[in-house]
Design an enzyme around this catalytic site. Structure first.
Site, PDB file in Angstrom:
ATOM      1  N   THR A 186     -36.569 -62.160  12.517  1.00  0.00           N
ATOM      2  CA  THR A 186     -36.883 -60.796  11.616  1.00  0.00           C
ATOM      3  C   THR A 186     -37.990 -61.037  10.660  1.00  0.00           C
ATOM      4  O   THR A 186     -38.293 -62.001  10.342  1.00  0.00           O
ATOM      5  CB  THR A 186     -35.577 -60.168  11.066  1.00  0.00           C
ATOM      6  N   GLU A 331     -32.949 -56.631  15.906  1.00  0.00           N
ATOM      7  CA  GLU A 331     -31.514 -56.899  16.343  1.00  0.00           C
ATOM      8  C   GLU A 331     -31.232 -56.225  17.579  1.00  0.00           C
ATOM      9  O   GLU A 331     -29.892 -56.583  17.830  1.00  0.00           O
ATOM     10  CB  GLU A 331     -30.811 -57.021  15.047  1.00  0.00           C
ATOM     11  N   LYS A 444     -31.398 -43.520  -5.898  1.00  0.00           N
ATOM     12  CA  LYS A 444     -30.348 -43.032  -6.360  1.00  0.00           C
ATOM     13  C   LYS A 444     -30.432 -42.329  -7.697  1.00  0.00           C
ATOM     14  O   LYS A 444     -30.915 -43.260  -8.588  1.00  0.00           O
ATOM     15  CB  LYS A 444     -29.351 -44.428  -6.431  1.00  0.00           C
ATOM     16  N   TRP A 449     -28.536 -39.149  -3.892  1.00  0.00           N
ATOM     17  CA  TRP A 449     -29.364 -39.957  -3.089  1.00  0.00           C
ATOM     18  C   TRP A 449     -30.630 -39.096  -2.577  1.00  0.00           C
ATOM     19  O   TRP A 449     -30.686 -38.189  -1.898  1.00  0.00           O
ATOM     20  CB  TRP A 449     -28.988 -40.569  -1.845  1.00  0.00           C
TER      21      TRP A 449
END
Ligand code: ADP
Length: 548
Positions: A186, A331, A444, A449
């Protein structure tokens, strides 16, 4: 009672054998690093993959030893995909855009034995080889007469002399389908990179799934251009799905600028292409500036980061190309969801259809997903509730290579493990996923959000904006407030006030950014995604306007 079907492991070698036998004359076309166009076929790739396997046999390697590549998309890389994995070794594709120190770190961590590299990466290999203690041999992906002299790299051979004299016959070994086949680290934006270790079984199942009609719909009639790199997550599995379907493959090599990609699409009658938004942005810019149209391209899958609605519309309305918005991650091999309409959507007005296409789409069979709140409780699929996105399935990691980072899975009440994606999402009643944000990028503000993706998408719809990135800035009252960082198009003119006014009516008032910061360039990471960590560093010392 067991079923009475033949017990045959799912192995990557069976893909290349199939492509050779059933689609032997289908073409593999590559723009080489040298700039010329190289043409071969699945039949020839199969023969040369076996030559690679024979060359590896001569190296006295062990089963599952790692063979690394630093290479663009091209036929030699494809031969390594099959020769390395097919013979029971693990193909470790390294992202050449990573920092050299990081490349050395992952080569050591993977304990790579051989490194095969395109000549463009010679300076990189010269910079890192002394730090790569496990690599015993370096293979330059070139003809014998192109091998650099006095490179300073020990045990350096040319690919063609290494594998070219080996026999083209080889009996692919049979082994457990759960054996490792390839690996990919990654990007490691936080901490050291971790590796996903794919298996033969996961790769074949993913290859079947990727070819399905509601996924990439690949067939023997397609000419397929993976602009997505073979050095990151196996080019979204296309090199495998193309062999499974007998599709023609077209490789762009290192030439990823808009002009080169467009010309290759036209010259090779490409019907299907896959890429991240930043690559298509360059190509659309080139086409618009030169009044160009596609003659054969029908579909393009876009993912890796959110595809701006303006891009989906441009492909669809200006050029008649279907955009398949996709979501996935390293992944996950990487495909998780793809956006195609259902039968009941076909009678909807085009605006409603477009609204659906903006989402990241429906789960592919093989991927289970759910969204949960902070306490792990599952949230409803109503298209409104947003929460942490968890996934599970046979091509999703259960742990990282060498157990790095501990057990990543979160068990549910039945004890089954779910992989936390780090994304925040909604899922609607029809199962369409929409990524709100990466959890670390979501803004936030006053307990609510704000999706940075939504804010970026609106800016990207402005005709003068080439690229936009939204980040949160600390605010004494609201915790965080969004600002939008913008790169203008070459002749684009827009002021801060005009852009802020452009947001009116397109999102709730409290979500409108507090400021616009114009910059020359936005930092991109190794996979072409906006690097928000670096952008935040660049903005250190930035003050929100007094009025905010
Ligand atoms: P890295 O960027 O570390 O290489 P990946 O390539 O695995 O990691 O990226 C996976 C992440 O990219 C996802 O978790 C998600 O945040 C983002 N992503 C991928 N596709 C999309 C998409 N279509 N829309 C929004 N975000 C996406």
């Amino acid at each position: 009672m067991l079923g009475l079907m033949q017990d045959q492991p799912l192995l990557i070698s069976s893909l290349i054998e199939f492509a050779e036998r059933h689609h032997g004359d289908a073409e593999i076309v590559s723009r080489r690093a040298e700039g010329d166009i190289h043409r071969t076929t699945w039949r020839e790739v199969a023969v040369r993959s076996r030559q690679v396997a024979n060359a590896l046999e001569a190296e006295q390697l062990l089963f599952s030893d790692r063979i690394a590549t630093l290479a663009w998309n091209g036929y030699r890389h494809l031969e390594l995909y099959y020769g390395v994995s097919g013979s029971g070794k693990v193909l470790h594709t390294i992202n050449p855009r990573l920092h050299p120190d990081q490349i050395a770190w992952i080569a050591n961590h993977a304990e790579d034995q051989i490194l095969c590299f395109d000549l463009n990466f010679l300076p990189l290999v010269q910079a890192v080889h002394a730090k790569c203690g496990t690599i015993k041999k370096y293979v330059a992906l070139c003809d014998a007469d192109k091998l650099p002299v006095d490179s300073g790299i020990p045990n350096l051979v040319s690919y063609e002399s290494w594998m070219g004299s080996r026999p083209g016959t080889y009996a692919w070994p049979t082994f457990d389908e759960n054996s490792a086949s390839s690996m990919c680290y990654t990007s490691g934006t936080t901490g050291n990179p971790k590796a996903a270790l794919y298996s033969h079984r996961s790769t074949i199942l993913h290859a079947y799934a990727a070819a399905l009609p509601d996924v990439m719909a690949l067939s023997a009639r397609d000419s397929v251009l993976p602009v997505v790199p073979m050095f990151h997550v196996n080019a979204w599995g296309i090199p495998y799905s193309a062999a499974l379907t007998g599709a023609k493959l077209v490789f762009p090599g290192p030439a990823l600028d808009g002009k080169s990609v467009f010309e290759l699409i036209e010259a090779e009658k490409v019907s299907f292409a896959a890429g991240v938004p930043t690559v298509w942005q360059m190509m659309l810019g080139h086409m618009q500036a030169n009044g160009l149209k596609f003659s054969t391209l029908k579909r393009t899958v876009i993912g890796g980061s959110a595809c701006p609605p303006a891009m989906i519309n441009a492909f669809q309305q200006l050029y008649g190309v279907d955009v398949l918005h996709a979501w996935g991650m390293t992944e996950m091999s990487p495909l998780g969801t793809l956006c195609t309409l259902k039968n009941k959507h076909l009678s909807l007005p085009s605006e409603a259809q477009t609204a659906i296409r903006m989402k990241q789409g429906r789960a592919i069979f093989g991927v289970d997903m759910k969204i949960v709140d902070g306490d792990g409780n599952e949230l409803p699929w109503d298209g409104k509730a947003y929460g942490d996105l968890l996934v599970k399935g046979p091509w999703i990691v259960k742990e990282y290579f060498k157990g790095e980072g501990g057990d990543p899975l979160l068990p549910d009440a039945e004890g089954r493990g779910w992989f936390p994606t780090g994304d925040v999402a909604t899922i609607d009643a029809d199962g369409f996923l929409q990524i709100t944000d990466r959890s670390k990028d979501v803004i936030k503000s006053g307990g609510e959000w704000i999706s940075s993706i939504d804010i970026e998408n609106i800016a990207m719809a402005h005709p003068a904006v080439a690229m936009a990135a939204c980040v949160g800035v600390a605010h004494p009252k609201w915790d965080e407030r969004p600002i939008v960082v913008v790169v203008k198009k070459p002749n684009g003119e827009v002021s801060r006030e005009e852009l802020l006014a452009f947001y009116q009516g397109k999102t709730a008032k409290w979500q409108i950014p507090d400021d616009v910061v114009f910059v020359e360039a936005i930092p991109l990471g190794a996979t072409g995604k906006i690097l928000k960590t670096r952008l935040r560093e660049q903005l250190r010392g930035y003050q929100l306007p007094q009025s905010a």
